[in-house]
Design an enzyme around this catalytic site. Structure first.
Site, mmCIF file in Angstrom:
data_model
loop_
_atom_site.group_PDB
_atom_site.id
_atom_site.type_symbol
_atom_site.label_atom_id
_atom_site.label_comp_id
_atom_site.label_asym_id
_atom_site.label_seq_id
_atom_site.Cartn_x
_atom_site.Cartn_y
_atom_site.Cartn_z
ATOM 1 N N HIS A 72 89.236 68.450 -58.502
ATOM 2 C CA HIS A 72 90.864 68.581 -58.435
ATOM 3 C C HIS A 72 91.316 67.477 -59.798
ATOM 4 C CE1 HIS A 72 92.172 70.099 -54.410
ATOM 5 N NE2 HIS A 72 91.280 70.765 -54.803
ATOM 6 N N TYR A 201 101.830 66.388 -51.760
ATOM 7 C CA TYR A 201 102.376 65.473 -50.927
ATOM 8 C C TYR A 201 103.805 65.812 -51.177
ATOM 9 C CZ TYR A 201 98.008 62.982 -51.498
ATOM 10 O OH TYR A 201 96.755 62.421 -51.394
ATOM 11 N N PRO A 293 96.228 56.841 -44.656
ATOM 12 C CA PRO A 293 95.601 58.129 -45.283
ATOM 13 C C PRO A 293 96.244 58.540 -46.362
ATOM 14 C CG PRO A 293 96.664 58.899 -43.155
ATOM 15 C CD PRO A 293 96.663 57.388 -43.148
ATOM 16 N N LYS A 297 92.273 56.556 -49.492
ATOM 17 C CA LYS A 297 91.382 55.442 -49.965
ATOM 18 C C LYS A 297 90.537 54.996 -48.807
ATOM 19 C CE LYS A 297 93.096 55.075 -53.726
ATOM 20 N NZ LYS A 297 92.005 55.988 -54.756
ATOM 21 N N TYR A 385 95.094 56.519 -58.125
ATOM 22 C CA TYR A 385 94.786 57.769 -57.183
ATOM 23 C C TYR A 385 93.273 58.043 -57.271
ATOM 24 C CZ TYR A 385 95.219 62.102 -54.353
ATOM 25 O OH TYR A 385 95.026 62.903 -53.452
#
Length: 390
Positions: A72, A201, A293, A297, A385
């Site tokens: 991704h 998200y 979550p 991580k 990220y």
């Protein structure tokens, strides 16, 4: 029984540590209170930082991950029905993440350990560790009705938040930090195609959503719910209906529903135990820290702990040096707290909260406007990220 390193816990952190030490010629024995089958039923996150994938390669178990994992290059923030793509590759100089389920990571590591004939004692009951503040640490357990004592040079506590290792440390030797969030995630796993090729998200007046996947045909979805909710109150139809309400129009149109394979509610917390070393006992992964979550991580932090710990132990046996061991806790905690900050920040940014809702909503909107309108802020988001340096 005797081994050089006794590893308590056969989750991904314990198995990965065992594999790295095995390749360095160091003996390990793993104790696990559950069965191997039960370990493989744990449904967890599946977004791997580049450093975690590289560590799997170093452990000799990266082939299937590289063949089947989904690369991704970005993800999306969907804010009140409008989707904004975060281009990880462009913002981080070519780095990306890999989607590969934690269950599959565990399966690959279990298979490698079994093929190498390395000892793992599953269904170990009444596990106790002792004398880890001396040069003769050991453990006691019961396996198949037989009492066993295991002597070791070191003990690695990879047995999770509720494990025996951290619980064995005297309370006055620990400093605990914890934040419990006033909501949880209701998760559903289904054999349906994902609504998007990348994670979404979502921030919505009805609550946070996450659209994720395990493969091109298996999806994982989450809904923010109050802590008072019970999973039995959520039929599949109710879940899909609520998810569709919170999605942006394009995702809602693409949503394919189906029977759930697994459904559960997970509370969210931030937690850190300091230090992470006590004599010859080391804590790693969830035994030492928990992150919500939202930032993906948890597994990645466990992997960075394992990298530091494996390097320290290899250095000890090869060079008779204590340097890595002495600095293990401080090295881990420096990275842990940065990940805790990022996970807390992203959680606070994307979820609805109960305290001062009007004021909080304005702050969230201002923060989102700033992040999405600033290349510097987007770089910070993307850098965290994909994972900070180990």
């Amino acid at each position: 029984m005797r081994t050089q390193v006794l590893i308590v816990g056969a989750g991904p952190s314990g198995l990965l540590l065992g594999q790295l030490l095995h390749r360095a010629g160091i003996d390990t024995l793993i104790l696990e209170r559950q069965s191997g089958e039960h370990v493989l039923t744990r449904i967890r996150a599946g977004v791997l930082e580049p450093g975690t994938a590289e560590l799997m390669d170093e452990a000799g178990v990266g082939a299937r991950l590289r063949a089947e994992g989904l690369v991704h290059d970005g993800f999306a923030l969907a804010i009140d029905g409008v989707r904004h793509r975060i281009d990880l590759r462009a913002l981080t100089g070519g780095r990306s993440v890999l989607v590969y389920g934690q269950t599959e990571v565990t399966r690959d590591l279990m298979s490698a350990r079994a093929e190498a004939g390395l000892p793992t004692l599953y269904d170990a009951a009444e596990v106790r560790i002792a004398d880890f503040d001396t040069e003769r640490p050991h453990a006691h357990c019961v396996v198949n009705g037989a009492a066993i004592r295991i002597d070791a040079d070191f003990i690695a506590g990879c047995d999770g938040f509720h494990g025996v290792c951290r619980a064995s440390v005297p309370a006055d030797a620990l400093r605990l930090f914890e934040k419990v969030y006033p909501f949880g995630w209701l998760g559903l796993l289904s054999d349906t195609p994902p609504v998007s090729d990348e994670l979404i998200y979502g921030r919505h007046p009805r609550g946070f959503t996450l659209c994720s996947m395990r493969s091109p045909t298996r999806s994982r979805y989450y809904l923010q719910v109050p802590l008072t909710e019970r999973v039995q109150h959520w039929s599949d139809d109710r879940f899909w209906e609520e998810l569709r309400r919170r999605l942006d129009p394009e995702a809602a149109d693409r949503l394919v529903t189906g029977p759930s394979l697994e459904k559960s509610i997970a509370p969210l917390r931030s937690f850190v135990a300091e230090p992470m070393r006590f004599g010859r006992l080391f804590l790693a992964g969830d035994a030492a820290h928990i992150v919500p979550p939202t930032g993906a991580k948890g597994l990645n932090l466990a992997a960075s702990d394992v990298r530091y710990l494996s390097q320290a132990l290899i250095e000890h046996y090869r060079e008779r040096s204590q340097a890595g061991i002495d600095h293990y806790s401080s090295r881990c905690l420096s990275r842990v707290w940065k990940a805790e900050r990022f996970s807390w920040w992203l959680t606070s940014l994307m979820h609805n909260v109960d305290q001062e809702p009007a004021f909080q909503a304005r702050l969230q909107q201002a923060e989102l406007d700033y992040v999405l309108g600033s290349e510097a802020a987007l770089r910070v988001l993307a850098e965290n990220y994909v994972g900070l340096p180990v």
